[in-house]
Design an enzyme around this catalytic site. Structure first.
Site, PDB file in Angstrom:
ATOM      1  N   LYS A  83       0.776  -1.545  -0.132  1.00  0.00           N
ATOM      2  CA  LYS A  83      -0.153  -0.203   0.220  1.00  0.00           C
ATOM      3  C   LYS A  83       0.813   1.562  -0.280  1.00  0.00           C
ATOM      4  CE  LYS A  83      -3.800   0.768   2.109  1.00  0.00           C
ATOM      5  NZ  LYS A  83      -4.907   0.775   3.713  1.00  0.00           N
ATOM      6  N   VAL A  84       0.644   2.038  -0.796  1.00  0.00           N
ATOM      7  CA  VAL A  84       1.756   3.380  -1.534  1.00  0.00           C
ATOM      8  C   VAL A  84       0.369   4.672  -0.874  1.00  0.00           C
ATOM      9  CG1 VAL A  84       3.792   2.030  -2.071  1.00  0.00           C
ATOM     10  CG2 VAL A  84       1.577   2.785  -3.544  1.00  0.00           C
TER      11      VAL A  84
END
Ligand code: G3P
Length: 217
Positions: A83-84
């Site tokens: 997740k970014v």
């Protein structure tokens, strides 16, 4: 619509998983903090329990840092989605990680343009935050509808992961619009089963049944 559970509480995940209600899990730094547990330990435990994608979030703010952290988190399970955040560096990290075959969840999305960029960068999931838009008097569901229309116009395969869900009503609305996934806290998923007429109806049936004096077993 797939159900992801938005929590790092392993007992709550296990409970819903036994009912077949968990297609995946999402976490973020705040949820890890709330769990009081070590990120690697808890993510590994969740990834072993659930077959579907388990989102684990990076905390670096530069693309190289996000990539390094993402690859470290990926070691915790084949089903980890890295997740970014939806920043320019986050998009760069998404492009590299997804290009290398990793699942990437681009989070903190608050506009259709951001979602368009994430799809172009090869995101597996885009996470528009419904509740936080509602919090500032905007309509989070309008954003889900806009992204659905845009992705369908061009056949983008990025999955819309409706996030920051606060109510059972959010789940209904996201499903009507056609979000691919909704991630919700465990209590919201449980509340989907509740209806006052169900409770009232059951009360009436049990009262009448007692009056018959019969038993089934
Ligand atoms: O999925 C994102 C979610 O964890 C954020 O929810 O309620 O903190 O806006 P909330």
């Amino acid at each position: 619509m797939k159900f992801f559970v938005d929590t790092a509480d392993t007992a709550a995940i296990r409970d819903l998983h036994e009912l077949g209600m968990v297609d995946g899990v999402t976490t973020n730094p705040s949820l890890i903090h709330k769990s009081g547990r070590d990120i690697k330990e808890v993510i590994k435990e969740i990834a072993e329990m659930v077959e579907g994608p388990v989102s684990a979030e990076t905390v670096a703010t530069d693309a190289d840092g996000m990539i390094a952290e993402g690859l470290e988190l990926k070691k915790l399970g084949e089903n980890i989605a890295i997740k970014v955040p939806l920043t320019w560096d986050g998009l760069k990290a998404c492009k590299k990680l997804s290009g290398d075959g990793h699942m990437v969840n681009v989070t903190l999305c608050f506009s259709a343009n951001q979602a368009l960029l994430a799809a172009k960068a090869g995101a597996t999931f885009i996470s528009p935050f419904i509740g936080r838009l509602d919090d500032i008097n905007l309509d989070g569901m309008d954003l889900i509808a806009d992204i659905r229309e845009i992705y369908d116009n061009y056949g983008f395969e990025t999955q819309i992961l409706a996030a920051s869900i606060r109510s059972a009503n959010h789940m209904t609305e996201a499903a009507k619009i056609g979000a691919d996934v909704a991630t919700a806290p465990p209590d919201v998923i449980r509340k989907m089963a509740a209806h006052p007429l169900t409770d009232k109806g059951l009360e009436g049936f049990l009262k009448d049944w007692a009056a018959t004096g019969q038993s089934i077993l």
